[in-house]
Design a protein around this motif. Structure first.
Motif, PDB file in Angstrom:
ATOM      1  N   LEU A  93       0.567  -1.440  -0.157  1.00 52.15           N
ATOM      2  CA  LEU A  93      -0.355  -0.218   0.176  1.00 52.15           C
ATOM      3  C   LEU A  93       1.054   1.038  -0.169  1.00 52.15           C
ATOM      4  CD1 LEU A  93      -2.698  -0.914   2.527  1.00 52.15           C
ATOM      5  CD2 LEU A  93      -2.823  -1.175  -0.098  1.00 52.15           C
ATOM      6  N   HIS A  94       1.850   1.036   0.274  1.00 53.04           N
ATOM      7  CA  HIS A  94       3.545   2.325   0.200  1.00 53.04           C
ATOM      8  C   HIS A  94       3.057   3.179  -0.877  1.00 53.04           C
ATOM      9  CE1 HIS A  94       4.743   2.780   3.934  1.00 53.04           C
ATOM     10  NE2 HIS A  94       5.664   1.720   4.467  1.00 53.04           N
ATOM     11  N   VAL A  95       3.155   2.501  -1.758  1.00 53.14           N
ATOM     12  CA  VAL A  95       2.860   3.259  -3.917  1.00 53.14           C
ATOM     13  C   VAL A  95       1.524   3.277  -3.843  1.00 53.14           C
ATOM     14  CG1 VAL A  95       3.761   3.151  -5.863  1.00 53.14           C
ATOM     15  CG2 VAL A  95       4.805   2.151  -3.782  1.00 53.14           C
ATOM     16  N   VAL A  96       0.691   4.665  -4.786  1.00 51.10           N
ATOM     17  CA  VAL A  96       0.023   4.780  -5.099  1.00 51.10           C
ATOM     18  C   VAL A  96      -0.342   4.572  -6.275  1.00 51.10           C
ATOM     19  CG1 VAL A  96      -1.686   6.232  -7.140  1.00 51.10           C
ATOM     20  CG2 VAL A  96      -0.278   6.837  -4.602  1.00 51.10           C
ATOM     21  N   GLY A  97      -1.897   3.152  -6.655  1.00 52.48           N
ATOM     22  CA  GLY A  97      -2.027   1.821  -7.613  1.00 52.48           C
ATOM     23  C   GLY A  97      -1.708   2.745  -9.092  1.00 52.48           C
ATOM     24  N   TYR A  98      -1.373   2.268  -9.606  1.00 55.16           N
ATOM     25  CA  TYR A  98      -0.731   2.642 -11.212  1.00 55.16           C
ATOM     26  C   TYR A  98       0.008   3.480 -11.151  1.00 55.16           C
ATOM     27  CZ  TYR A  98      -2.946  -0.338 -14.336  1.00 55.16           C
ATOM     28  OH  TYR A  98      -3.178  -1.058 -15.527  1.00 55.16           O
ATOM     29  N   SER A  99       0.975   3.671 -10.057  1.00 52.39           N
ATOM     30  CA  SER A  99       2.064   5.128 -10.553  1.00 52.39           C
ATOM     31  C   SER A  99       2.617   5.256 -11.671  1.00 52.39           C
ATOM     32  CB  SER A  99       2.848   5.532  -9.207  1.00 52.39           C
ATOM     33  OG  SER A  99       2.178   6.057  -7.910  1.00 52.39           O
ATOM     34  N   LYS A 100       2.934   6.445 -12.121  1.00 54.19           N
ATOM     35  CA  LYS A 100       3.799   6.373 -13.114  1.00 54.19           C
ATOM     36  C   LYS A 100       5.129   6.598 -12.322  1.00 54.19           C
ATOM     37  CE  LYS A 100       3.786  11.443 -13.262  1.00 54.19           C
ATOM     38  NZ  LYS A 100       3.358  12.523 -14.179  1.00 54.19           N
ATOM     39  N   PRO A 101       6.267   5.714 -13.620  1.00 54.75           N
ATOM     40  CA  PRO A 101       7.854   5.949 -13.400  1.00 54.75           C
ATOM     41  C   PRO A 101       8.888   7.390 -12.872  1.00 54.75           C
ATOM     42  CG  PRO A 101       7.766   5.486 -15.683  1.00 54.75           C
ATOM     43  CD  PRO A 101       6.659   5.350 -15.151  1.00 54.75           C
ATOM     44  N   VAL A 102       9.638   7.415 -11.624  1.00 49.94           N
ATOM     45  CA  VAL A 102       9.569   8.395 -10.930  1.00 49.94           C
ATOM     46  C   VAL A 102      11.091   8.267 -10.425  1.00 49.94           C
ATOM     47  CG1 VAL A 102       9.907  10.403  -9.611  1.00 49.94           C
ATOM     48  CG2 VAL A 102       7.443   9.765 -10.705  1.00 49.94           C
ATOM     49  N   LYS A 103      11.869   9.022 -11.104  1.00 47.41           N
ATOM     50  CA  LYS A 103      13.301   9.282 -10.262  1.00 47.41           C
ATOM     51  C   LYS A 103      14.290  10.376 -10.496  1.00 47.41           C
ATOM     52  CE  LYS A 103      13.918   4.020 -12.443  1.00 47.41           C
ATOM     53  NZ  LYS A 103      15.443   3.721 -12.273  1.00 47.41           N
ATOM     54  N   LYS A 104      13.839  10.086  -8.975  1.00 45.10           N
ATOM     55  CA  LYS A 104      14.493  11.977  -9.125  1.00 45.10           C
ATOM     56  C   LYS A 104      15.042  12.851  -7.252  1.00 45.10           C
ATOM     57  CE  LYS A 104      10.274  14.335  -9.638  1.00 45.10           C
ATOM     58  NZ  LYS A 104       9.383  15.351 -10.705  1.00 45.10           N
ATOM     59  N   TYR A 105      15.707  14.032  -7.283  1.00 40.69           N
ATOM     60  CA  TYR A 105      15.499  14.093  -5.754  1.00 40.69           C
ATOM     61  C   TYR A 105      14.890  15.799  -5.798  1.00 40.69           C
ATOM     62  CZ  TYR A 105      19.861  11.844  -5.625  1.00 40.69           C
ATOM     63  OH  TYR A 105      21.023  10.506  -5.003  1.00 40.69           O
ATOM     64  N   LEU A 106      13.839  15.651  -4.834  1.00 36.54           N
ATOM     65  CA  LEU A 106      12.547  16.228  -4.599  1.00 36.54           C
ATOM     66  C   LEU A 106      12.843  17.112  -3.215  1.00 36.54           C
ATOM     67  CD1 LEU A 106       9.204  14.390  -5.851  1.00 36.54           C
ATOM     68  CD2 LEU A 106      10.781  16.664  -6.761  1.00 36.54           C
ATOM     69  N   GLU A 107      12.886  18.261  -3.117  1.00 31.72           N
ATOM     70  CA  GLU A 107      13.157  18.922  -1.617  1.00 31.72           C
ATOM     71  C   GLU A 107      11.944  18.431  -1.214  1.00 31.72           C
ATOM     72  OE1 GLU A 107      15.213  20.353  -0.415  1.00 31.72           O
ATOM     73  OE2 GLU A 107      16.462  21.060  -2.000  1.00 31.72           O
ATOM     74  N   TYR A 108      11.582  18.591   0.106  1.00 26.77           N
ATOM     75  CA  TYR A 108      10.216  18.023   0.719  1.00 26.77           C
ATOM     76  C   TYR A 108       9.070  18.970   0.207  1.00 26.77           C
ATOM     77  CZ  TYR A 108       7.423  18.386   4.937  1.00 26.77           C
ATOM     78  OH  TYR A 108       6.672  18.257   6.306  1.00 26.77           O
TER      79      TYR A 108
END
Length: 436
Positions: A93-108
């Motif tokens: 359940l930690h991932v939103v179902g059908y999430s698109k791919p993401v690989k990046k750094y993000l600020e809070y």
């Protein structure tokens, strides 16, 4: 001996159903993909006659379209030290179902816009999906969210989309009649025990038992992804279903030990509704009755105007009405062996009632003389099926229009006793069955 009093059967079957749910709980199911197929293959080992079928990506089901298959290899959030603070491997359940791919750094501040939690349930991970819009996100407990620091994070969702199929399972168990009883449950939620797994495990238990029995009616049993699956199935089979289905049940939320509940068909007075209510009233001291406007599962599709199938539901804690619903708290501790078996027993009784339900008519003009048939009792004992008043009351409404369910309701006598009374009167040739 009643089903509920058969302790040997209860212990065996309740343990089996719970073990099936436990084995299936870790699988990451969605409306398409590997998780659905893996789940169906598991059930096929239990009921080999289950046929695994599919609708392709792009299949048009009325106003809906089957989306691409979604696959997820891994998904996690790392802090600046490389510690994985949220990891899909720990909970589906930690991932939103059908999430698109993401690989990046993000600020809070940017990351938190893609985080989902429930403040009022600080230890629960919510279940969130986005099937038809390409978004991404993580779900976590509110307590986990509070521990996040205002720093940079690395986000990785290794997901992919491809043309594939929406899979479902189907069993058609032939009876003497082409008229059908339709049973549906869904297989599209990851790691939820009551809202997801209780329905299909009970459905497969029923299917396995029905395969052993001689049946009046044919049974059409399906396991499908909710909503899109039922719409696709209707698109393919609607003409056949409308012609043959006399009663149907959408089985969901049947695993906990809280009170029973009932959700009617849109019509509210179908054979399915009447059988369900009769058994609940006879066996459950207090159950909650919902209305059609409280609907929320596949009965929405089966009962929609123009479809009009006679489908209702018997549940324990209804979806959306218990705090654990659509969260990680709907886990294997929330359901129980007893809860599953009690629901199985209720559904078994409902199907048995439909199987034997018929209309009868008296064979005498005027009240029959009971004593010459050995049916008159000088002792009055409440509940005694040989009591003359019960017999005469039964005969007085046995006019060829009232079926056994209605007679049971009118006389306020449990259907099991009505069956005994019916059999006795048939043996004395005081009633005869009306052709159906």
């Amino acid at each position: 001996m009643s089903l509920k009093a058969n302790y040997k059967l209860k212990n065996k079957l309740s343990s089996e159903m719970y073990s099936w749910a436990k084995a299936l709980f870790p699988i990451n199911r969605s409306i398409t993909g590997k998780g659905v197929r893996e789940t169906l293959e598991y059930f096929k080992k239990i009921v080999p006659s289950l046929k695994i079928q599919s609708f392709p990506t792009g299949f048009k089901a009325f106003d809906w379209t089957v989306p691409q298959e979604w696959s997820l290899k891994e998904a996690y959030i790392e802090d600046k030290k490389g510690n994985r603070i949220i990891d899909f491997k720990n909970n589906n359940l930690h991932v939103v179902g059908y999430s698109k791919p993401v690989k990046k750094y993000l600020e809070y501040d940017e990351l938190k816009n893609n985080l989902h939690f429930i403040k009022d349930q600080p230890n629960a991970i919510p279940y969130v999906t986005s099937y038809y819009n390409k978004e991404w996100g993580f779900c976590l407990t509110y307590n986990q969210f509070l521990k996040l620091k205002k720093e940079k994070y690395y986000v990785n969702i290794d997901s992919s989309f491809k043309d594939g199929s929406l899979n479902y399972g189907e069993i058609v168990i032939k009876g003497k009649s082409e008229k059908e009883i339709f049973i549906s449950s869904y297989i599209c939620h990851p790691s939820m025990a009551n809202n997801e797994l209780s329905g299909p495990v009970l459905t497969m238990a029923l299917a396995r038992e029905l395969l052993k029995q001689e049946k009046k009616y044919t049974y059409r049993i399906i396991l499908i992804p909710e909503t899109i699956g039922s719409l696709c199935y209707l698109k393919k089979n609607l003409k056949k279903l409308k012609k043959n289905v006399i009663a149907g049940y959408n089985i969901t939320c049947v695993g906990d030990e809280k009170g029973f509940s009932y959700l009617p068909s849109r019509n509210g007075d179908t054979l399915a509704d009447r059988a369900a209510l009769n058994i609940l009233k006879s066996n459950v001291a207090d159950f909650k009755k919902y209305t059609w406007f409280d609907r929320g599962s596949d009965e929405r599709q089966y009962c929609w105007p123009g479809v009009d199938l006679p489908v209702c539901s018997i549940m324990r804690s209804k979806y959306g009405e218990y705090a654990e619903y659509h969260t990680s708290l709907d886990n294997m501790r929330f359901i129980s062996k007893s809860g599953l078996f009690e629901s199985f027993a209720i559904y078994s009784d409902v199907l048995r009632v439909i199987e034997v339900n018929n209309k009868f008519i008296t064979t005498t003009l005027g009240e029959p003389k009971l004593d010459k048939r050995g049916l008159y009792s000088t002792l009055s004992k409440k509940g005694d099926l040989n009591h003359s008043r019960d017999i005469l009351n039964f005969l007085s409404i046995c006019d060829g229009n009232n079926d056994l369910i209605e007679i049971s309701n009118i006389l306020e006598i449990p259907i099991s006793q009505i069956m005994d009374l019916k059999n006795m009167l048939l043996s004395k040739k005081l009633i005869k069955q009306v052709s159906s």
